[in-house]
Write a protein that holds these residues in place. Structure first.
Motif, mmCIF file in Angstrom:
data_model
loop_
_atom_site.group_PDB
_atom_site.id
_atom_site.type_symbol
_atom_site.label_atom_id
_atom_site.label_comp_id
_atom_site.label_asym_id
_atom_site.label_seq_id
_atom_site.Cartn_x
_atom_site.Cartn_y
_atom_site.Cartn_z
ATOM 1 N N VAL A 100 0.783 -1.347 0.012
ATOM 2 C CA VAL A 100 0.014 0.076 0.056
ATOM 3 C C VAL A 100 0.971 1.248 0.122
ATOM 4 C CG1 VAL A 100 -1.604 1.330 1.378
ATOM 5 C CG2 VAL A 100 -2.044 -1.249 1.026
ATOM 6 N N PHE A 101 1.807 1.296 0.773
ATOM 7 C CA PHE A 101 3.020 2.404 0.749
ATOM 8 C C PHE A 101 3.506 2.752 -0.394
ATOM 9 C CE2 PHE A 101 7.268 4.223 1.569
ATOM 10 C CZ PHE A 101 6.961 5.418 1.958
ATOM 11 N N LEU A 122 -4.155 3.270 -10.196
ATOM 12 C CA LEU A 122 -3.377 3.103 -9.234
ATOM 13 C C LEU A 122 -4.522 3.192 -8.074
ATOM 14 C CD1 LEU A 122 -0.320 5.111 -9.645
ATOM 15 C CD2 LEU A 122 -0.242 2.611 -9.610
ATOM 16 N N ILE A 123 -5.370 3.893 -8.100
ATOM 17 C CA ILE A 123 -6.555 3.984 -6.994
ATOM 18 C C ILE A 123 -7.297 2.871 -7.004
ATOM 19 C CG2 ILE A 123 -8.581 5.229 -6.792
ATOM 20 C CD1 ILE A 123 -7.297 7.736 -7.222
ATOM 21 N N ASP A 124 -7.609 2.322 -8.192
ATOM 22 C CA ASP A 124 -8.430 0.934 -8.236
ATOM 23 C C ASP A 124 -7.656 -0.139 -7.671
ATOM 24 O OD1 ASP A 124 -10.469 2.048 -9.624
ATOM 25 O OD2 ASP A 124 -9.970 1.749 -11.556
ATOM 26 N N SER A 125 -6.244 -0.098 -7.707
ATOM 27 C CA SER A 125 -5.330 -1.157 -7.251
ATOM 28 C C SER A 125 -5.445 -0.834 -5.573
ATOM 29 C CB SER A 125 -4.054 -1.306 -7.674
ATOM 30 O OG SER A 125 -3.226 -0.089 -7.211
ATOM 31 N N LEU A 126 -5.563 0.280 -5.085
ATOM 32 C CA LEU A 126 -5.540 0.328 -3.722
ATOM 33 C C LEU A 126 -6.851 -0.119 -3.093
ATOM 34 C CD1 LEU A 126 -3.941 3.939 -3.100
ATOM 35 C CD2 LEU A 126 -3.133 1.798 -1.945
ATOM 36 N N LYS A 127 -7.996 0.190 -3.743
ATOM 37 C CA LYS A 127 -9.395 -0.336 -3.465
ATOM 38 C C LYS A 127 -9.330 -1.893 -3.416
ATOM 39 C CE LYS A 127 -12.122 3.373 -5.573
ATOM 40 N NZ LYS A 127 -13.003 3.761 -6.640
ATOM 41 N N GLU A 128 -8.699 -2.315 -4.347
ATOM 42 C CA GLU A 128 -8.658 -3.950 -4.109
ATOM 43 C C GLU A 128 -7.762 -4.490 -3.110
ATOM 44 O OE1 GLU A 128 -9.810 -7.557 -4.788
ATOM 45 O OE2 GLU A 128 -10.499 -5.910 -5.762
ATOM 46 N N MET A 129 -6.704 -3.701 -2.747
ATOM 47 C CA MET A 129 -5.850 -3.902 -1.611
ATOM 48 C C MET A 129 -6.514 -3.838 -0.311
ATOM 49 S SD MET A 129 -1.980 -2.299 -2.536
ATOM 50 C CE MET A 129 -1.580 -2.067 -4.038
ATOM 51 N N LYS A 130 -7.324 -2.659 -0.267
ATOM 52 C CA LYS A 130 -7.926 -2.575 1.033
ATOM 53 C C LYS A 130 -9.055 -3.495 1.397
ATOM 54 C CE LYS A 130 -11.271 0.952 3.124
ATOM 55 N NZ LYS A 130 -11.826 2.128 2.898
ATOM 56 N N LYS A 131 -9.769 -4.175 0.163
ATOM 57 C CA LYS A 131 -10.859 -5.149 0.322
ATOM 58 C C LYS A 131 -10.124 -6.539 0.606
ATOM 59 C CE LYS A 131 -14.186 -7.601 -2.338
ATOM 60 N NZ LYS A 131 -13.977 -8.688 -1.523
ATOM 61 N N THR A 132 -9.002 -6.870 0.125
ATOM 62 C CA THR A 132 -8.249 -7.923 0.333
ATOM 63 C C THR A 132 -7.604 -7.894 1.958
ATOM 64 O OG1 THR A 132 -7.749 -8.237 -1.804
ATOM 65 C CG2 THR A 132 -6.047 -9.440 -0.063
ATOM 66 N N GLY A 133 -6.999 -6.794 2.159
ATOM 67 C CA GLY A 133 -6.610 -6.652 3.677
ATOM 68 C C GLY A 133 -7.855 -6.679 4.719
ATOM 69 N N HIS A 134 -8.773 -6.043 4.314
ATOM 70 C CA HIS A 134 -9.805 -6.270 5.289
ATOM 71 C C HIS A 134 -10.525 -7.548 5.564
ATOM 72 C CE1 HIS A 134 -10.785 -1.703 5.694
ATOM 73 N NE2 HIS A 134 -9.513 -1.724 6.114
ATOM 74 N N ASP A 135 -10.688 -8.332 4.565
ATOM 75 C CA ASP A 135 -10.882 -9.956 4.406
ATOM 76 C C ASP A 135 -9.943 -10.572 5.120
ATOM 77 O OD1 ASP A 135 -13.181 -8.942 2.962
ATOM 78 O OD2 ASP A 135 -12.115 -9.930 0.872
ATOM 79 N N LYS A 136 -8.854 -10.196 5.259
ATOM 80 C CA LYS A 136 -7.784 -11.000 5.892
ATOM 81 C C LYS A 136 -7.632 -10.699 7.327
ATOM 82 C CE LYS A 136 -4.899 -12.926 2.104
ATOM 83 N NZ LYS A 136 -3.675 -13.285 1.798
#
Length: 147
Positions: A100-101, A122-136
């Motif tokens: 994310v950084f 890049l914003i779309d990739s951050l959204k996906e990272m956020k979703k994945t991180g919150h899921d985990k």
């Protein structure tokens, strides 16, 4: 008499709503939660930004909050029993936060290089990272409370 009773019940209910909301808010206030909130605020601001200088500044704000969250451990991981599983989960969390950084650095760079057209990807990739991180790393009952 019925009207007085009804008025009293409504007034009592209205007074209790802020107390329960405040209790929930205080319960969720952790150092990690505060940093994630700061990251999210900067993220929202940069998503709408078209000025390259301001966009880069918002990206740097997000970077600072992400760096501070790197040293924290999600509650879900902290509750795990000591051992290799907990160490592996903590390392996975740090790795995701590192990605994310780096993405916020790429957004800053895109703004500074006048490549604003790259920012939405890049914003779309951050959204996906956020979703994945919150899921985990966010416990299910916390997810249910936020819905």
């Amino acid at each position: 008499m019925k009207n007085q009773w009804m008025t009293w019940c409504c007034a009592t209910a209205l007074l209790c709503v802020p107390l329960t909301a405040r209790a929930e808010e205080e319960k969720e206030k952790t150092k990690l939660g505060e940093q994630m909130e700061a990251t999210n605020d900067a993220f929202k601001a940069l998503r709408r930004e078209t000025d390259p200088v301001k966009g880069a500044a918002h990206a740097r704000e997000a970077q600072q909050a992400v760096l501070k969250s790197l040293v924290e451990i999600p509650a879900m991981v902290a509750k795990m029993p000591e051992g290799p599983g907990k160490a592996k989960a903590a390392a996975e969390y740090r790795k995701m936060v590192g990605k994310v950084f780096v993405t916020f650095c790429e957004i800053e760079e895109a703004f500074l290089n006048g490549k604003g057209d790259e920012v939405p990807k890049l914003i779309d990739s951050l959204k996906e990272m956020k979703k994945t991180g919150h899921d985990k790393f966010v416990e299910e009952e916390e997810d249910e409370e936020k819905k």
